[in-house]
Design an enzyme around this catalytic site. Structure first.
Site, PDB file in Angstrom:
ATOM      1  N   PRO A   2       0.812  -1.220   0.000  1.00  0.00           N
ATOM      2  CA  PRO A   2       0.000   0.000   0.000  1.00  0.00           C
ATOM      3  C   PRO A   2       0.849   1.276   0.000  1.00  0.00           C
ATOM      4  O   PRO A   2       1.635   1.506   0.905  1.00  0.00           O
ATOM      5  CB  PRO A   2      -0.791  -0.103   1.304  1.00  0.00           C
ATOM      6  CG  PRO A   2      -0.618  -1.498   1.792  1.00  0.00           C
ATOM      7  CD  PRO A   2       0.634  -2.015   1.190  1.00  0.00           C
ATOM      8  N   GLU A   3       0.686   2.053  -1.043  1.00  0.00           N
ATOM      9  CA  GLU A   3       1.282   3.378  -1.117  1.00  0.00           C
ATOM     10  C   GLU A   3       0.113   4.360  -1.159  1.00  0.00           C
ATOM     11  O   GLU A   3      -1.024   3.951  -0.948  1.00  0.00           O
ATOM     12  CB  GLU A   3       2.169   3.479  -2.371  1.00  0.00           C
ATOM     13  CG  GLU A   3       3.259   2.403  -2.383  1.00  0.00           C
ATOM     14  CD  GLU A   3       4.126   2.401  -3.640  1.00  0.00           C
ATOM     15  OE1 GLU A   3       4.299   3.458  -4.242  1.00  0.00           O
ATOM     16  OE2 GLU A   3       4.628   1.323  -4.000  1.00  0.00           O
ATOM     17  N   HIS A  94      -4.417 -14.640   9.816  1.00  0.00           N
ATOM     18  CA  HIS A  94      -3.681 -13.435  10.197  1.00  0.00           C
ATOM     19  C   HIS A  94      -4.591 -12.249  10.476  1.00  0.00           C
ATOM     20  O   HIS A  94      -4.194 -11.104  10.309  1.00  0.00           O
ATOM     21  CB  HIS A  94      -2.643 -13.042   9.149  1.00  0.00           C
ATOM     22  CG  HIS A  94      -1.719 -14.163   8.798  1.00  0.00           C
ATOM     23  ND1 HIS A  94      -0.805 -14.684   9.695  1.00  0.00           N
ATOM     24  CD2 HIS A  94      -1.580 -14.881   7.669  1.00  0.00           C
ATOM     25  CE1 HIS A  94      -0.140 -15.664   9.107  1.00  0.00           C
ATOM     26  NE2 HIS A  94      -0.589 -15.811   7.890  1.00  0.00           N
ATOM     27  N   ARG A 113       2.276 -10.162   7.684  1.00  0.00           N
ATOM     28  CA  ARG A 113       3.616  -9.983   8.249  1.00  0.00           C
ATOM     29  C   ARG A 113       3.645  -9.192   9.547  1.00  0.00           C
ATOM     30  O   ARG A 113       4.724  -8.974  10.107  1.00  0.00           O
ATOM     31  CB  ARG A 113       4.514  -9.384   7.183  1.00  0.00           C
ATOM     32  CG  ARG A 113       4.639 -10.380   6.047  1.00  0.00           C
ATOM     33  CD  ARG A 113       5.300  -9.808   4.865  1.00  0.00           C
ATOM     34  NE  ARG A 113       6.708  -9.645   5.128  1.00  0.00           N
ATOM     35  CZ  ARG A 113       7.570  -9.263   4.184  1.00  0.00           C
ATOM     36  NH1 ARG A 113       7.145  -9.004   2.997  1.00  0.00           N
ATOM     37  NH2 ARG A 113       8.822  -9.150   4.468  1.00  0.00           N
TER      38      ARG A 113
END
Length: 277
Positions: A2-3, A94, A113
């Site tokens: 994500p930017e 997750h 992560r």
DNA sequence: ATCGCCTCCTGATGGC
DNA sequence: TGCCATCAGGAGGCGA
């Protein structure tokens, strides 16, 4: 990853669903993802609070505004996801935090992560948070001018690629959009920032605005993990000209796209269109 | 100021 | 088939 365009898309997709909904319970499956305050206080503060109509974004930070001067600040980092869904929707692996809303739906935070972080702060203090207060100009705001780039670029002795990734220089660019902007401006990623010509600086300014704007129009780049606030993929990955295109023909000249490491980051570029000088 | 290097973390990939 | 090393990269911290 994500930017700015991905984060903006998440904010826009969540905004329309969350407005007016109240948090009725919080399930902190992995309390480690909460940066502040302490887990018990995080939950206590959120219970009974209502999401406002207007959400926000600063750089890659998602700002979910709630009643009583509270803002839930979320950074997705690499693989984070913030998704509004049915409570019955299968729980993706997750999933670290589940917010139950008063319409029976869920807002879930998942992150393979576990680099992403959530933070609950007074709305009036958001812009002073570490990480946010150091951010450079927003590429799509009027403050980001051609003159800004021209002037600021000369103050740095570093190479242009790492400078574009420096959030205190410009907010919101990541590896994908930085490479795409450099390609459009025909600037080699290893060029010294201070040595760009005035013309190149202007081209880079234009390229950044264009690539970010187009990224948002295509609802982001779903290269690996990214989906929006409703779990939908974006489509800008189909319009990338250099990123992740090693050895594929350049769209301009047909020569194979190169890949090098610049300041530890993969950098994709066309060695014919973007000269090292 | 800027660099390289490390850490966080998991999954995908490739060599053998 | 499995085992291991490597890589992905956003941000922050370290020492040089």
């Amino acid at each position: 990853m994500p930017e700015l365009p991905e984060v903006e898309t998440v904010v826009r997709s969540l905004e329309q669903h969350l407005a007016g909904l109240t948090v009725t319970s919080v399930n902190l499956i992995k309390p480690e993802v909460i940066r502040s305050p302490k887990p018990e206080e995080f939950i206590e503060l959120l219970l009974g609070k209502t999401f406002l109509k207007k959400m926000g974004r600063r750089g890659k930070y998602i700002l979910l505004n709630l009643s009583e001067n509270l803002t839930l600040v979320v950074h997705l980092r690499m693989t984070g996801r913030l998704i509004y869904c049915d409570a019955e929707a299968p729980l993706e692996k997750h999933t670290h935090v589940i917010f139950l809303l008063d319409n029976g739906k869920h807002l879930r935070f998942a992150d393979v992560r576990r680099f992403g972080r959530l933070q609950l702060v007074p709305t009036t203090e958001v812009m002073e948070l570490p990480g946010i207060k150091e951010l450079g100009p927003e590429p799509l705001e009027p403050e980001f001018t051609r003159e800004f780039i021209k002037k600021e670029i000369r103050r740095h002795r570093t190479r242009i690629k790492p400078l574009l990734l420096d959030q205190s220089f410009i907010a919101g660019l990541g590896n994908i959009y930085a490479d795409e902007a450099l390609f459009r401006a025909k600037v080699h990623p290893e060029r010294l920032a201070s040595e760009l010509t005035s013309r190149e600086a202007a081209a880079l300014h234009k390229a950044i605005v264009e690539v970010i704007t187009e990224g948002i129009e295509h609802r982001g780049t779903s290269f690996r993990d990214y989906v929006d606030g409703e779990g939908r993929a974006g489509s800008f990955q189909n319009h990338l000209k250099v990123y992740n295109r090693e050895n594929h023909p350049c769209t301009q000249c047909g020569r194979p796209i190169s890949r090098i490491k610049v300041a530890g980051r993969s950098s994709y570029y066309c060695s014919a269109c973007q000269k090292a000088k």
